[in-house]
Design a protein around this motif. Structure first.
Motif, mmCIF file in Angstrom:
data_model
loop_
_atom_site.group_PDB
_atom_site.id
_atom_site.type_symbol
_atom_site.label_atom_id
_atom_site.label_comp_id
_atom_site.label_asym_id
_atom_site.label_seq_id
_atom_site.Cartn_x
_atom_site.Cartn_y
_atom_site.Cartn_z
ATOM 1 N N LEU A 24 0.819 -1.213 0.000
ATOM 2 C CA LEU A 24 0.000 0.000 0.000
ATOM 3 C C LEU A 24 0.853 1.264 0.000
ATOM 4 O O LEU A 24 0.440 2.305 -0.514
ATOM 5 C CB LEU A 24 -0.936 0.014 1.215
ATOM 6 N N CYS A 25 2.046 1.173 0.567
ATOM 7 C CA CYS A 25 2.932 2.340 0.658
ATOM 8 C C CYS A 25 3.905 2.451 -0.512
ATOM 9 O O CYS A 25 4.644 3.430 -0.590
ATOM 10 C CB CYS A 25 3.730 2.276 1.950
ATOM 11 N N SER A 26 3.947 1.489 -1.410
ATOM 12 C CA SER A 26 4.953 1.509 -2.473
ATOM 13 C C SER A 26 4.843 2.717 -3.406
ATOM 14 O O SER A 26 5.885 3.247 -3.813
ATOM 15 C CB SER A 26 4.917 0.203 -3.258
ATOM 16 N N PRO A 27 3.660 3.227 -3.780
ATOM 17 C CA PRO A 27 3.646 4.424 -4.624
ATOM 18 C C PRO A 27 4.239 5.653 -3.929
ATOM 19 O O PRO A 27 4.998 6.415 -4.536
ATOM 20 C CB PRO A 27 2.166 4.644 -4.933
ATOM 21 N N SER A 28 3.944 5.826 -2.659
ATOM 22 C CA SER A 28 4.503 6.979 -1.958
ATOM 23 C C SER A 28 5.995 6.807 -1.714
ATOM 24 O O SER A 28 6.755 7.786 -1.754
ATOM 25 C CB SER A 28 3.769 7.216 -0.646
ATOM 26 N N LEU A 29 6.450 5.584 -1.484
ATOM 27 C CA LEU A 29 7.884 5.343 -1.332
ATOM 28 C C LEU A 29 8.634 5.573 -2.640
ATOM 29 O O LEU A 29 9.762 6.070 -2.642
ATOM 30 C CB LEU A 29 8.136 3.931 -0.813
ATOM 31 N N ARG A 73 6.191 2.172 -12.641
ATOM 32 C CA ARG A 73 5.074 1.251 -12.412
ATOM 33 C C ARG A 73 4.435 1.468 -11.048
ATOM 34 O O ARG A 73 3.244 1.244 -10.866
ATOM 35 C CB ARG A 73 5.520 -0.186 -12.570
ATOM 36 N N TYR A 74 5.218 1.929 -10.074
ATOM 37 C CA TYR A 74 4.658 2.211 -8.753
ATOM 38 C C TYR A 74 3.767 3.443 -8.783
ATOM 39 O O TYR A 74 2.771 3.517 -8.069
ATOM 40 C CB TYR A 74 5.770 2.371 -7.723
ATOM 41 N N PHE A 75 4.136 4.439 -9.599
ATOM 42 C CA PHE A 75 3.281 5.611 -9.749
ATOM 43 C C PHE A 75 1.945 5.228 -10.382
ATOM 44 O O PHE A 75 0.888 5.670 -9.942
ATOM 45 C CB PHE A 75 3.950 6.679 -10.616
ATOM 46 N N VAL A 76 1.996 4.416 -11.410
ATOM 47 C CA VAL A 76 0.766 3.975 -12.080
ATOM 48 C C VAL A 76 -0.099 3.157 -11.127
ATOM 49 O O VAL A 76 -1.323 3.320 -11.090
ATOM 50 C CB VAL A 76 1.106 3.177 -13.357
ATOM 51 N N ARG A 77 0.510 2.315 -10.342
ATOM 52 C CA ARG A 77 -0.227 1.512 -9.372
ATOM 53 C C ARG A 77 -0.904 2.414 -8.334
ATOM 54 O O ARG A 77 -2.045 2.184 -7.937
ATOM 55 C CB ARG A 77 0.685 0.540 -8.675
ATOM 56 N N ILE A 81 -1.868 5.555 -8.762
ATOM 57 C CA ILE A 81 -2.981 6.265 -9.409
ATOM 58 C C ILE A 81 -4.166 5.326 -9.596
ATOM 59 O O ILE A 81 -5.317 5.697 -9.383
ATOM 60 C CB ILE A 81 -2.518 6.861 -10.753
ATOM 61 N N ALA A 82 -3.894 4.085 -9.978
ATOM 62 C CA ALA A 82 -4.982 3.111 -10.159
ATOM 63 C C ALA A 82 -5.645 2.767 -8.833
ATOM 64 O O ALA A 82 -6.864 2.594 -8.776
ATOM 65 C CB ALA A 82 -4.439 1.841 -10.817
ATOM 66 N N MET A 83 -4.884 2.704 -7.741
ATOM 67 C CA MET A 83 -5.479 2.408 -6.443
ATOM 68 C C MET A 83 -6.322 3.563 -5.944
ATOM 69 O O MET A 83 -7.324 3.352 -5.256
ATOM 70 C CB MET A 83 -4.378 2.083 -5.427
ATOM 71 N N GLY A 84 -5.941 4.789 -6.309
ATOM 72 C CA GLY A 84 -6.742 5.944 -5.900
ATOM 73 C C GLY A 84 -8.017 6.089 -6.704
ATOM 74 O O GLY A 84 -8.975 6.716 -6.260
ATOM 75 N N ALA A 85 -8.070 5.511 -7.892
ATOM 76 C CA ALA A 85 -9.240 5.623 -8.747
ATOM 77 C C ALA A 85 -10.329 4.608 -8.394
ATOM 78 O O ALA A 85 -11.492 4.787 -8.739
ATOM 79 C CB ALA A 85 -8.840 5.465 -10.210
ATOM 80 N N ILE A 86 -9.949 3.543 -7.719
ATOM 81 C CA ILE A 86 -10.912 2.495 -7.350
ATOM 82 C C ILE A 86 -11.653 2.912 -6.094
ATOM 83 O O ILE A 86 -11.051 3.277 -5.108
ATOM 84 C CB ILE A 86 -10.188 1.142 -7.134
ATOM 85 N N LYS A 87 -12.980 2.834 -6.147
ATOM 86 C CA LYS A 87 -13.773 3.209 -4.967
ATOM 87 C C LYS A 87 -14.198 1.988 -4.207
ATOM 88 O O LYS A 87 -14.459 0.962 -4.635
ATOM 89 C CB LYS A 87 -14.999 3.999 -5.384
#
Length: 102
Positions: free
Chosen positions: A16-21, A90-94, A96-102
């Motif tokens: 869950l923290c990989s995009p911010s890391l 790929r972590y940035f894309v992941r 963004i995709a996790m933030g788009a899912i409700k």
């Protein structure tokens, strides 16, 4: 489920923290790569100067500025930052995709 604290950290919290890391890694690398003041104060030898320090000294040339060498150095100095960004893309894309899912 019998998972310990380390396994919970490894399988739940870290993904869950990989995009911010990844964003933190890119911004930290960018900040240290473009550091100008500390190498200017510390480095005494011309052979040890960093790329941003060399570019800054070329831009304030005594006999004029050679723009072709300055722009070539700017492109070369931006290549490692692009490589780090492409490695963490790929972590940035992941994220963004996790933030788009409700």
């Amino acid at each position: 489920d019998g998972a310990g604290e380390f396994l919970i950290y490894l399988r739940i919290l870290l993904p869950l923290c990989s995009p911010s890391l990844a964003a933190l890694a890119v911004l930290t690398f960018l900040g240290s790569w473009n550091n100008l003041l500390w190498p200017l104060l510390v480095i005494q030898s011309d052979g040890l100067k960093t790329l941003p320090l060399g570019l800054a000294q070329m831009a304030t040339g005594q006999y004029g500025i050679q723009y072709n060498l300055l722009m070539t150095g700017a492109v070369i100095s931006s290549i490692p930052v692009m490589v780090v960004f492409l490695a963490t893309r790929r972590y940035f894309v992941r994220g963004i995709a996790m933030g788009a899912i409700k």
